[in-house]
Design a protein around this motif. Structure first.
Motif, short mmCIF file in Angstrom:
data_model
loop_
_atom_site.label_atom_id
_atom_site.label_comp_id
_atom_site.label_asym_id
_atom_site.label_seq_id
_atom_site.Cartn_x
_atom_site.Cartn_y
_atom_site.Cartn_z
N ARG A 21 1.60 -13.05 43.75
CA ARG A 21 1.63 -13.44 45.15
C ARG A 21 2.71 -12.65 45.90
O ARG A 21 2.49 -12.12 46.99
N GLY A 22 3.88 -12.52 45.24
CA GLY A 22 4.99 -11.78 45.84
C GLY A 22 4.59 -10.33 46.10
O GLY A 22 4.84 -9.77 47.18
N ILE A 23 3.93 -9.73 45.11
CA ILE A 23 3.51 -8.32 45.25
C ILE A 23 2.55 -8.20 46.43
O ILE A 23 2.68 -7.31 47.28
N ARG A 24 1.58 -9.11 46.49
CA ARG A 24 0.58 -9.04 47.57
C ARG A 24 1.24 -9.18 48.94
O ARG A 24 0.90 -8.46 49.87
N VAL A 25 2.18 -10.13 49.01
CA VAL A 25 2.84 -10.35 50.30
C VAL A 25 3.59 -9.08 50.72
O VAL A 25 3.51 -8.64 51.88
N SER A 26 4.28 -8.43 49.75
CA SER A 26 5.03 -7.21 50.09
C SER A 26 4.09 -6.11 50.57
O SER A 26 4.34 -5.44 51.57
N ILE A 27 2.97 -5.92 49.82
CA ILE A 27 2.05 -4.85 50.21
C ILE A 27 1.44 -5.15 51.58
O ILE A 27 1.29 -4.27 52.42
N LEU A 28 1.15 -6.43 51.81
CA LEU A 28 0.60 -6.81 53.12
C LEU A 28 1.60 -6.49 54.23
O LEU A 28 1.24 -5.96 55.29
N ALA A 29 2.88 -6.80 53.96
CA ALA A 29 3.92 -6.54 54.96
C ALA A 29 3.99 -5.04 55.27
O ALA A 29 4.03 -4.62 56.44
N VAL A 30 3.94 -4.22 54.21
CA VAL A 30 3.98 -2.76 54.41
C VAL A 30 2.78 -2.32 55.25
O VAL A 30 2.90 -1.58 56.23
N THR A 31 1.59 -2.83 54.87
CA THR A 31 0.36 -2.45 55.56
C THR A 31 0.43 -2.78 57.04
O THR A 31 0.13 -1.94 57.92
N VAL A 32 0.83 -4.01 57.33
CA VAL A 32 0.87 -4.46 58.73
C VAL A 32 1.92 -3.65 59.51
O VAL A 32 1.69 -3.25 60.66
N THR A 33 3.06 -3.39 58.87
CA THR A 33 4.11 -2.61 59.54
C THR A 33 3.60 -1.20 59.88
O THR A 33 3.77 -0.70 60.99
N VAL A 34 2.94 -0.59 58.87
CA VAL A 34 2.40 0.76 59.10
C VAL A 34 1.40 0.73 60.25
O VAL A 34 1.43 1.55 61.16
N GLN A 35 0.52 -0.29 60.22
CA GLN A 35 -0.55 -0.33 61.22
C GLN A 35 0.00 -0.54 62.63
O GLN A 35 -0.37 0.16 63.57
N PHE A 36 0.89 -1.51 62.78
CA PHE A 36 1.36 -1.84 64.13
C PHE A 36 2.58 -1.02 64.54
O PHE A 36 2.80 -0.79 65.73
N GLY A 37 3.35 -0.57 63.57
CA GLY A 37 4.55 0.21 63.90
C GLY A 37 4.25 1.68 64.16
O GLY A 37 4.74 2.27 65.13
#
Lengths: 381, 218
Positions: A21-37
């Motif tokens: 779950r921790g891994i997924r949350v981190s990857i999701l955070a990276v993904t969303v940051t890349v997309q919106f940032g």
């Protein structure tokens, strides 16, 4: 035993669950940051160059939708079902195709091709814990529209090819390497969970063995006050085996021991099971015993069972030829009774710490009833 | 043929040894009881001479795995007095038979002591509650069970436990006759609940006539 082992197994499995779950949350955070940032800026900066613009925006929104759905799954249960993952991966591929189609001609080195660096992250998010071929195939499929886009309408110069390759390898290579690394970590976590579960199993077995040993000692103590003096008396010759009273005591002790052995058996209706054990001994001594039970089996604590059965053993040991043993279970009471033909016998002795015992002695019969009132703790009900 | 005053019985059991044993008990009974027909299937009670028997003794486990509840229901619906006589010693079977309208429920272990007396009672519409049945009444926790007094429950369970009315009487400080009265009242209460049957109605009517129970008690 199972009641204690089960939550432990779950706690062992939870290590792996939490890690995933921790891994997924981190990857999701990276993904969303890349997309919106990063990607959003690129999209807005090149907004005049997309044909049609709505398709480019739609693919951005579609990708954001996949991220939102993944977030929802993570919040609810921590796991994303396989069906949802394959649906998500398909949508990401569609969005990549659409974004590529509407993007201006050229290669992914152009910032207008914002999706090139982003979609791979979605692949890692959705597929990292599946066999590595899935993620590899996903990333390879993503490369196809990018290459197609780069060679239409004009085949680029070799220098551009080299720049494209360096960029593609660094982006997708990094994502693939990360996916494989995470999967490796997950495998280690799974092994750790299995080892923890095994260790817990051993610990449970040890606890059970210890408990059983304690139980055996308790039983030995239970026999100490009655069986040992009898055996000693027989051994030293102070008791005469031909004396009917000695024989009756022997029969009673045999029944008591048989009941203690029966306590270790794993059966659903323990009281009836232990009564049958006592009856078996009486039958071997030539007493015809009829047994009948009424009412649903209910939980009776061990020490209460002992006190309920002890008077029965006493009557059966005193009986000459026939006896009747009954158990009646109602929501309020458990009543165990024994009637035997025992002419001229006084009421025998028995333990009765937890139960009420009543007896009727007539010229030729002996009737004892032990009653346990179920008024004690609610956990016993 | 049967003597004029003899009670006539049809016995249905698929074990010849049981039939022989039952006939032997009846042959020495007082008042006289005559087995007019015996056989392995319920047909025995429907065909001559069994169709005229005052009492039917029915084994619940005739050849085949299913219990003979259907046979029992048909006989009861035809107004026959049926004594269920079975190897099964559990309360659910006993209560089901009583609800269908059996006159009484006897386990084979109780046969020697109770079959003859139960047959006489059946012929006279008098209640009869052997210990196995009393135990089933006493441990019954179903919601539709009749309401029993504490004393009635106590007598039921003690009768089930010791199978001796004298012992129950001694323990409770009452007479054996009073023990009988309690048992009979419970039996009548059970006859007045559940499925309606002519055999039950006859039992209740007789009990009210004899003053054993008041209509208000039911």
């Amino acid at each position: 035993m199972t009641a204690t082992a089960e939550p432990r197994d779950r706690s062992a499995g939870r290590i792996e669950d939490r890690l995933l779950r921790g891994i997924r949350v981190s990857i999701l955070a990276v993904t969303v940051t890349v997309q919106f940032g990063l990607c959003l800026t690129a999209l807005v900066g090149n907004i005049d160059r997309y044909r049609p613009l709505w398709l480019e925006v739609a693919s951005f929104v579609l990708l954001a939708g996949v991220a939102a759905a993944a977030a929802a799954f993570l919040v609810r249960g921590g796991r994303i079902p396989i069906a949802a993952r394959s649906a998500g991966a398909t949508l990401v591929l569609l969005a990549a195709g659409a974004a590529s189609l509407a993007a201006p001609p050229g290669n992914h080195l152009d910032p207008a091709h914002w999706h090139f660096g982003l979609v791979g992250w979605y692949g890692v998010l959705l597929l990292f814990d599946l066999p590595w071929v899935f993620l590899t195939a996903f990333l390879a499929v993503l490369l196809a529209p990018a290459v197609a886009k780069a060679v239409v309408p004009d085949v680029p110069e070799p220098e551009t090819w080299a720049a494209m390759a360096v960029s593609a390898v660094s982006v997708y290579g990094f994502q693939l390497a990360l996916g494989l690394l995470v999967r490796g970590v997950q495998r280690i976590a799974a092994r750790a969970s299995a080892a923890a579960a095994e260790e817990e199993g051993i610990r449970t077995e040890e606890a059970v063995a210890e408990h059983m040993h304690g139980d055996h000692r308790q039983r030995y103590v239970a026999l100490l006050s009655t069986t040992i003096p009898l055996l000693a008396g027989l051994g030293y010759g102070s008791l005469d085996p031909s004396d009917p009273e000695t024989r009756r005591r022997c029969a009673q002790e045999a029944a008591r021991m048989r009941r203690l052995f029966a306590e270790g058996d794993n059966v659903s209706d323990r009281l009836a099971h232990e009564l049958r054990a006592v009856i078996e001994v009486a039958e071997r001594n030539g007493v015809a015993v009829r047994f009948a039970a009424r009412g649903e089996p209910r939980y009776v604590p061990k020490e209460v069972r002992r006190d309920l059965i002890d008077p029965v053993s006493a009557v059966l040991a005193a009986a000459v030829s026939t006896a009747r043993v009954t158990v009646v279970r109602t929501p309020e009471r458990v009543r165990v009774s024994a009637v035997g033909d025992a002419p001229g016998r006084a009421c025998p002795e028995y333990e009765s710490g937890h139960v009420e015992v009543e007896h009727v002695v007539t010229e030729d019969r002996l009737w004892v009833e032990a009653v346990w009132r179920r008024t004690m703790p609610s956990r016993w009900r | 043929m049967a003597a004029d005053d003899a009670i006539t019985v049809a016995v249905i059991d698929d074990h010849p040894v049981v039939l022989a044993g039952v006939e032997h008990w009846y042959s020495t009974a007082d008042p006289p009881i005559e087995v007019v027909a015996s056989g392995a299937t319920a047909e025995t009670a429907w065909t001559r001479p069994g169709d005229s028997a005052a009492v039917v003794v029915l084994d619940l486990q005739l050849s085949g795995s299913r219990l003979a509840y259907d046979d029992l229901r048909c006989l009861v619906d035809a107004g026959r007095q049926v004594i269920v006589y079975t190897m099964r010693d559990d309360e659910r079977t006993a209560l089901t038979c009583l609800d269908i309208g059996a006159f009484t429920y006897l386990t084979k272990a109780e046969g020697e002591d109770h079959l003859v007396a139960a047959t006489v009672a059946a012929a006279r519409d008098l209640p009869y509650t052997p210990p196995a049945l009393a135990g089933a009444f006493g441990a019954n926790t179903a919601t539709e069970r009749p309401r029993l007094s504490v004393r009635e429950e106590e007598v039921l369970i003690e009768w089930f436990q010791c199978e001796s009315k004298e012992l129950v009487a001694e323990r409770l400080g009452i007479t054996p006759r009073t023990v009988n009265t309690y048992l009979d009242r419970v039996r009548i209460k059970y006859a007045s609940v559940g499925r309606e049957a002519r055999t039950k109605a006859k039992l209740v009517a007789r009990a009210i006539q004899d003053g054993l129970i008041q209509v208000d008690d039911l």
